[in-house]
Design an enzyme around this catalytic site. Sequence first.
Site, PDB file in Angstrom:
ATOM      1  N   GLY A  12      91.237  82.337   8.668  1.00 58.39           N
ATOM      2  CA  GLY A  12      92.163  81.578   9.501  1.00 58.39           C
ATOM      3  C   GLY A  12      92.615  80.308   8.803  1.00 58.39           C
ATOM      4  CB  ALA A  36     102.416  78.422  -5.413  1.00 55.56           C
ATOM      5  CB  THR A  37     104.011  82.747  -1.786  1.00 50.17           C
ATOM      6  OG1 THR A  37     102.998  82.365  -0.845  1.00 50.17           O
ATOM      7  CG2 THR A  37     103.490  83.844  -2.707  1.00 50.17           C
ATOM      8  CG  HIS A  52      96.746  73.895  -1.798  1.00 55.15           C
ATOM      9  ND1 HIS A  52      95.885  74.939  -1.929  1.00 55.15           N
ATOM     10  CD2 HIS A  52      97.001  73.779  -0.468  1.00 55.15           C
ATOM     11  CE1 HIS A  52      95.610  75.442  -0.739  1.00 55.15           C
ATOM     12  NE2 HIS A  52      96.284  74.759   0.167  1.00 55.15           N
TER      13      HIS A  52
END
Length: 176
Positions: A12, A36-37, A52
């Site tokens: 989650g 990375a998307t 990140h």
Amino acid sequence: MTSLGTTLVLGGARSGKSAFAERLIGEMSLTKVYLATATAGDDEMQARIAQHRKQRGEGWITVEEPLALVDTLTRESTIGRVVLVDCLTLWLSNLMMAERDPEVEAKRLVRFLDVSRYPIVFVSNEVGLGLVPETPIGRAFRDAQGRLNQTIAAAVNNVAFVAAGLPLWLKRFQEN
């Protein structure tokens, strides 16, 4: 192929799934590629992306690609490398917003995984554990995410579910 093979890490929001995936890859003596998307569409998302990057630290090659996942994996997944795809949930969202068929793209990804020889770790949200979304688009997204997760889980060697930072292996390839 390394013993890690292909892995799907589910969890989650804020479950620790990305950190766990990074630790899996951190143990490997291969060049680390972070695919990375996410797209930095607003200030808050820009801050998340920056956090990140800081959390990952040095030693990663970062490639940003919101849509062309299979093409990018074909290029980046090579000998001496391990690729972390973070995340399939944002990729799915990007596909839906671009009015691309997620099932067609998932099949392309599975065909790629059938022939890929290099380690890849995918991160994806498990969105089906919460409340039923109020809107039709929210329900369509939840359903598409569930189908995508099932499709990728069937195609990879290993699947881990992360909750509260703790992994539970749902599927794990064991070499003899």
